[in-house]
Design a protein around this motif. Structure first.
Motif: not given
Lengths: 193, 534
Positions: A76, A78-79, A100, B346-348, B350
């Motif tokens: 993914e 962002l991950e 996702y 950007l990697a907020v 989750r």
């Protein structure tokens, strides 16, 4: 020889299956291996990661030291960025491009890709499309494993044997699909590099 | 050649117990310890040798059952997470006084950095408190080996032995070499029939026995072939004391060998003799340990010693809280490591969230509507998936403290005048420690409304069978909840109006109401469908 891999994705995307395949293959090659996972709060839809360390010499730490990872392998986008502190400067980031999006403030994917492209060594793979071609969208994790194959010093034969072993109880068809997905990912990586 | 398995630290402990001839494993699920019991439950070896391996209602009942098995001469292991030892502490402390008959090993997995816990307490203090030996492995192979040694120590000295794990060891997988399995102990009563009767006169005698044995624990700690080892480095002025997992982070930083004196500690009480040597050889000592500065405080003493200089978590050489890692250790040793890159903005995060379709969602949606007229700040909750009701968009709960606290905190708040007070608790948490609090509430006719959000499973830790399955309403009635104020509802969108109405009515009742909101965990349903297809 030493390879430190950070596996990243979202709960339910099959991160731990990737780890299990590489782990099984590494055992077949008689390599030392440590694979650290996060359990517990990582319910479906949460952040999941695993540190996977392979070496021909004994490994001490279960965790990869910050700034020393060779590869971030993400299912993914962002991950893939979350664990950048673990990647060494000349390390590779290999990620699936399908977002996702289960949070309100998920960033614009174009921005994510822009950020990823700032890295000297990166590889973006449309794993979802390749997985569908291979027979199942659910095999995107094995596409990503294939895409990372050139960076992992474990032989193809052992990786494929490990896929067979891991998915055997799910039947012949699932095994085949996952091997196809693996091969498709590998071909894509070789094309892109 | 010995068989080599690819195991999690937790699994290595489980396999080791089976190979060491354990007769019973007892546990309540809790991250990061859950996989120990899961492995034993799935093991054919355990099935073949009739090892007892059912989940217990809570950590205290688990430890009591383990002590009972030890009484009967057989080996027992009890496993829990660090906060579980608080629940079992009464048994734990007193088991140090009764002593054991068959070997008794208490395995506790600490969670420094609180990956999935409400605190990061360090179980070594409990071992110190109970004055029993503590083993702390630095890797999975040591964990395997130490389990058998822990049983042997326990039987040799007649005391329970604590094995301390931490998250990164419990949840990391590596190759582990097995030892040949050995037989279980036969049934055999304690030679002293009064050993376990802690009447004051006997307890005093038993306690003096424990105190008399302490020098023997020190001998074990200082044994040359034992788990504490001292390596001198000629010419060095700095010494390192590295406990458990932290030893690996030290070694990771020095692939060619550590240029300091190193005292590796994996057995407590701390080895006096070896520490004296370390003191004599060093101007400065850095203490590396996962968890609280336990060894560091002991080394410092009162008033804090200045020679040699003791460094660690207390003087800022290492962070005071949170888990260690190789980078933190390398920096503490002055290796000139560069600061790591930062995670891009950007990697907020989750944050964890409810699974789509989860019954807890419908419970909170209904409860939020029913609570509108009373305002916020009245809902006490507990530990489980439903704790995520604290997060947006629900913002539905105001507490999460310890197993079962929702009911009793609601009672206390109602005592203070906060009427109505509400408790939201899961089915497994209710039978763990909620039902005794319910009895308090019933006895004083407290104006509380208790919602048992029942998904038929211990979901948070991966879906274990809960102790109260199919018995929740019977328990409530048995404790004395009035029939007309006990409701069972189905938390589904189509029942929303009806569920709100029941909640509103019971909130208005100035006595104890229990609403069991029952719908099976969606993950369990999904897993069952998947298995059927196969």
């Amino acid at each position: 020889m030493k390879t430190d891999i950070i596996l990243a994705g979202v709960g339910g995307q099959g991160i731990l299956s990737i780890a299990a395949v590489i782990g099984l293959a590494a055992v077949k090659e008689d390599l030392y291996i440590k694979q650290s996972e996060i359990h517990g709060m990582s319910q479906q839809g949460g952040e999941v990661y695993s540190h996977l360390r392979l070496s021909d010499r004994p490994i001490h730490s279960d965790m990869i030291p910050l700034g020393q990872g060779d590869l971030i392998l993400a299912v993914e986008p962002l991950e893939s960025l979350r664990y950048l502190p673990y990647l060494k400067k000349e390390g590779w980031l290999v990620t699936n491009t399908s977002p996702y999006e289960n949070i309100d403030n998920y960033p614009d994917p174009a921005q994510l890709f822009e950020e990823i492209r700032k890295l000297p060594h990166h590889l973006l793979v449309d794993a979802a499309a390749l997985a569908r071609e291979a027979g199942s969208a659910r095999a995107a994790n094995m596409v990503m494993l294939g895409a990372a194959e050139p960076f992992i010093q474990v032989s193809d034969d052992h990786l494929i044997a490990a896929i067979q072993e891991l998915f055997a109880r799910k039947g012949e068809k699932v095994v085949e699909t996952n091997i196809e997905a693996f091969k498709a990912g590998k071909a894509e990586a070789e094309k892109e590099r | 050649m010995e068989e080599k398995l690819f195991l999690l630290g937790d699994e290595a402990v489980a396999q080791a117990a089976l190979d060491a001839g354990v007769s019973g494993c007892y546990a309540y699920p809790g991250t990061p310890s859950t996989e120990i019991m899961e492995y034993v439950q799935a093991s054919r070896q355990a099935a073949g040798s009739g090892v007892v391996r059912e989940w217990s209602a809570n950590e205290k009942t688990a430890m009591e059952a383990a002590l009972g098995m030890s009484y009967a001469g057989r080996r027992a292991m009890v496993c829990m997470k660090h906060v579980g030892l608080n629940v079992a502490a009464d048994t734990f402390m007193n088991a140090a006084i009764t002593g054991v008959n068959g070997g008794l090993v208490v395995v506790v997995a600490d969670d420094p950095s609180m990956h999935s816990s409400q605190n990061e307490q360090d179980s070594r203090y409990y071992g110190h408190f109970a004055q029993i030996p503590v083993l702390e492995p630095s890797d999975q192979q040591e964990a395997y080996n130490m389990v058998r040694e822990a049983f042997d120590l326990s039987e040799r000295y007649g005391v329970p032995v604590l094995l301390r794990l931490v998250t990164r060891l419990s949840h990391s997988r590596t190759g582990v070499r097995r030892q040949p399995p050995r037989e279980q102990n036969p049934l055999r009563l304690p030679s002293d029939p009064k050993q376990f009767v802690l009447l004051p006169s006997i307890a005093r005698r038993r306690y003096r026995q424990l105190l008399a044995d302490r020098p023997k624990f020190m001998e074990e700690s200082e044994r040359e072939d034992g788990h504490n080892s001292y390596t001198r480095h000629e010419g060095a002025r700095r010494g390192i004391l590295a406990c458990g997992l932290a030893y690996n982070y030290l070694m990771e930083n020095f692939p060619g060998g550590v240029p300091y004196h190193v005292l590796k500690v994996s057995f407590y009480p701390l080895p006096d003799k070896l520490i004296r040597q370390l003191f004599a050889d060093s101007d400065e000592i850095i203490v590396l340990e996962e968890g609280y500065p336990f060894a560091e405080e002991l080394l410092l003493g009162v008033p804090p010693r200045t020679e040699p200089v003791i460094r660690g978590r207390l003087d800022g050489t290492l962070p005071r809280d949170g888990e260690l890692d190789p980078w933190l250790v390398g920096r503490a040793l002055g290796l000139g490591l560069e600061d790591p890159e930062e995670t891009p903005g950007l990697a907020v995060p989750r944050p964890p969230s409810f699974c789509p379709g989860c019954g807890h969602i419908d419970v909170y949606k209904a409860l939020n509507v029913a609570m509108e007229k009373y305002g916020t700040g009245r809902v006490f909750s507990d530990i489980g998936c439903y704790t995520m009701g604290a997060l947006p968009p629900y913002n539905a709960i105001n507490s999460c403290v310890d197993m079962g606290a929702s009911i009793t905190m609601a009672v206390g708040a109602a005592d203070a005048g906060l009427v109505p007070s509400v408790a939201v608790i899961g089915d497994s948490t209710f039978t763990h420690s909620g039902m005794t609090g319910l009895l308090d509430a019933v006895n004083k006719k407290s104006p509380v409304t208790i919602i048992i959000s029942d998904n038929d499973v211990t979901a948070m830790t991966g879906g274990q069978k809960p102790a109260g399955l199919g018995k929740i309403e019977q328990i409530c009635l048995g404790v004395g909840v009035e029939k007309e104020h006990l409701h069972t509802i189905v938390p589904l969108r189509k029942h929303h109006e009806e569920n709100v109405k029941i909640m509103e009515e019971e909130l208005a009742y100035e006595g104890v109401s229990v609403i069991v909101a029952r719908r099976e965990c969606v993950r369990v349903v999904a897993a069952r469908k998947k298995n059927k297809k196969r």
